[in-house]
Design an enzyme around this catalytic site. Structure first.
Site, PDB file in Angstrom:
ATOM      1  N   LYS A  54      86.689  47.170  66.903  1.00  0.00           N
ATOM      2  CA  LYS A  54      86.048  45.923  67.338  1.00  0.00           C
ATOM      3  C   LYS A  54      87.080  44.907  67.833  1.00  0.00           C
ATOM      4  CE  LYS A  54      82.238  46.741  64.188  1.00  0.00           C
ATOM      5  NZ  LYS A  54      81.658  46.463  62.866  1.00  0.00           N
ATOM      6  N   GLN A  98      82.684  42.951  57.612  1.00  0.00           N
ATOM      7  CA  GLN A  98      82.501  44.394  57.747  1.00  0.00           C
ATOM      8  C   GLN A  98      81.790  44.965  56.515  1.00  0.00           C
ATOM      9  OE1 GLN A  98      83.229  46.336  60.496  1.00  0.00           O
ATOM     10  NE2 GLN A  98      82.200  47.953  59.350  1.00  0.00           N
ATOM     11  N   ASP A 121      76.545  39.609  64.235  1.00  0.00           N
ATOM     12  CA  ASP A 121      75.990  40.924  63.895  1.00  0.00           C
ATOM     13  C   ASP A 121      74.458  40.908  63.947  1.00  0.00           C
ATOM     14  OD1 ASP A 121      77.771  42.990  63.460  1.00  0.00           O
ATOM     15  OD2 ASP A 121      78.257  42.384  61.408  1.00  0.00           O
TER      16      ASP A 121
END
Ligand code: NDP
Length: 295
Positions: A54, A98, A121
């Protein structure tokens, strides 16, 4: 022969190129570059790889980023304190924690502690709720990437019968919501299946569009789908493979070779949905920096 390949790698690069150009314009106008703060708790090897992918993708499109690496012994209070500081920091546009988190931390509490305006997200209840009523929000990256693939290949969704196999909070459920609810891109009649679904085939066999996100290699076989179906395989599974140097290979949830013979379109694994997830994260981070969703 069989179904045409939906090339996620190609479409993801187009999305990234468009983000790259938009970031350039944004910075040219005198704004600072968008900034994504990644938070990694512990050193789970898969999470280390994912965060690395990412951040590399961010830099590639001109988004600034760094990864805050925290001990896996951190308390919920300490972690929330750090997130509160990031929420209040105007130089941070997007926050990505994460997953999965160590078992002593509640992922729901941690997600809820992120300012929904920085939740790139799309996991915060505010964004999930707004998605379900078709209001502007940060959309979960994997299902948003699937919708982007349908758009790119002009695969019709409206009025089709879509079947989603898998009902997780991050993939299956938002996927079903996007397919059924979204006014501009969705409006399919949607069935959602999970572990408690009896006789999966009675559902999958009627699918015009089949999205599979169960994390079960070879779950979907040719006899479970009808001719002409569009198949999107979200699954990423490691299976043993003695012929590979690593000793394993990556496969999806769909028996690709046999299902392709009946499909009109199909995504491969790897090279299908995976690259789209990261590309959509870039897009969400840019939207956060521009305050396009929440002005
Ligand atoms: P989860 O394990 O959180 O969810 C899996 C879902 O599938 C659950 O809803 C589960 O049902 C359902 N399920 C499991 N087995 C069956 C079955 N035999 N029949 C019907 N439903 C079943 O996984 P994720 O949603 O996070 O991920 C799914 C897959 O997608 C994984 O392989 C993951 O690696 C991959 N993935 C890929 C991404 C990408 O970018 N390509 C991004 C994210 C995930 P129940 O709810 O009843 O438990």
């Amino acid at each position: 022969m069989g179904g045409e390949i939906i090339d996620g790698k190609k479409v993801a690069e187009l999305v990234r190129q468009s983000v790259r150009e938009d970031v350039e314009q944004w910075v040219k106008k005198g704004n600072r570059a968008p900034f994504l703060q990644v938070v990694l708790v512990g050193d789970d090897p898969a999470s280390v790889v994912y965060t690395g992918t990412k951040t590399k993708a961010c830099r590639d499109v001109g988004i600034d980023t760094n990864t805050l690496e925290l001990q896996d012994t951190i308390s919920a209070k300490e972690l929330k304190g750090i997130i509160t500081d990031l929420n209040n920091d105007d130089s941070v546009d997007g926050i990505l924690v994460q997953m999965p988190l160590p078992s002593h931390l509640s992922q729901y509490d941690v997600i809820e502690s992120i300012d929904h305006r920085k939740d790139v997200d799309g996991f915060h209840p505010m964004n999930v709720g707004r998605l379900s009523i078709d209001q502007p929000c940060f959309r979960s990256c994997t299902p948003a990437g699937v919708m982007e693939l349908f758009k790119y290949y002009s695969i019709p969704v409206k009025s089709k019968h879509a079947v989603v196999v898998g009902a997780s909070n991050i993939v299956g459920s938002p996927m079903a919501v996007m397919l059924s609810r979204e006014n501009s891109t969705g409006k399919a009649t949607t069935t959602i299946c999970h572990k408690f679904t009896r006789d999966l085939t009675t559902h999958t066999i009627h699918a015009d569009i089949l999205v599979v996100a169960a994390g079960q290699p070879n779950l979907i076989k040719a006899e479970m789908v009808k001719e002409g179906v569009v198949v999107v395989d979200v699954g990423i599974n490691r299976v043993a493979d003695e012929t590979s140097e690593k000793g394993y290979k990556l496969v999806g949830d769909v028996d690709f070779e046999s299902v392709r013979k009946k499909a009109s379109w199909i995504t491969p694994v790897p090279g299908g949905v995976g690259p789209m997830t990261v590309a959509m994260l870039m897009k969400n981070t840019l939207l956060a920096a521009k305050k396009s969703i929440y002005p």
